[in-house]
Write an enzyme that holds these catalytic residues in place. Structure first.
Site, short mmCIF file in Angstrom:
data_model
loop_
_atom_site.label_atom_id
_atom_site.label_comp_id
_atom_site.label_asym_id
_atom_site.label_seq_id
_atom_site.Cartn_x
_atom_site.Cartn_y
_atom_site.Cartn_z
N GLY A 81 0.83 -1.20 0.00
CA GLY A 81 0.00 0.00 0.00
C GLY A 81 0.86 1.24 0.00
N CYS A 82 0.33 2.31 0.49
CA CYS A 82 1.02 3.59 0.51
C CYS A 82 2.28 3.50 1.37
CB CYS A 82 0.09 4.67 1.05
SG CYS A 82 0.87 6.28 1.20
N PHE A 83 3.39 3.99 0.84
CA PHE A 83 4.63 3.90 1.61
C PHE A 83 4.65 4.80 2.83
CE2 PHE A 83 6.83 6.25 -2.19
CZ PHE A 83 6.14 7.42 -1.95
#
Length: 174
Positions: free
Chosen positions: A9-11
């Site tokens: 997912g989003c870092f």
């Protein structure tokens, strides 16, 4: 020091969680697993570069075991969601582990096997050889700490940080 590269997912969320752990000396948000050289955030967001938003986690195994780093990974995201995490949709948000050598590949596979039991099966996490890792732009580094009141951080990152803190309390920095 040991280095793992993972994507889930989003870092920003991965970065926020790993920075809370004792024994983690560095976390770098970046892009890997794609075909374009030196991709930008805007390019990766299109999904056309084939990169994943990932983090490079550098840690001391004398302080925190590798298995814990990997178990945290499978706790902080849902590895059953193909090419997405919640409202973040696209191959850039895939669940992936980027290995460096056969030993790391086997270690990652063992963690996938443990996670399959934890999640009741259905994992879509891929094992991919680590190619070039491109550091993300500076404003993505340590994003959560720099932007604690940002809407995404409050709605998405905070619950993930809290979940890991509850599950791995003995490894959380004071």
């Amino acid at each position: 020091m040991t280095t793992f590269v993972v994507a889930g997912g989003c870092f920003w969320c991965l970065d926020a969680v790993y920075r809370t752990l004792n024994g983690v000396s560095d976390v770098v948000a970046g892009y890997t697993g794609g075909v374009k050289e030196n991709p930008t955030y805007e390019e990766v967001c299109t999904g056309t570069t084939e990169h994943a938003e990932a983090v490079k986690v550098v840690f001391d195994e004398a302080v925190i075991p590798a298995a814990v780093i990997l178990d945290v990974f499978f706790t902080l995201h849902d590895p059953r969601q193909l090419n997405r995490q919640g409202n973040d949709i696209g191959t850039q948000y895939r669940s992936a582990m980027f290995y460096q050598g056969e030993e790391q590949k086997e270690l990652f596979q063992a963690s996938i096997d443990r996670a399959n039991q934890y999640w009741g099966g259905g994992l879509v996490t891929t094992l991919e050889p680590l190619g070039v890792f491109y550091d993300a732009e500076e404003y993505h580094q340590n994003f959560f700490a720099r932007n604690p009141g940002q809407g995404y951080c409050l709605a998405v990152a905070v619950p993930k940080v809290n979940k890991v803190r509850a599950s791995f309390a003995s490894y959380i920095r004071d």
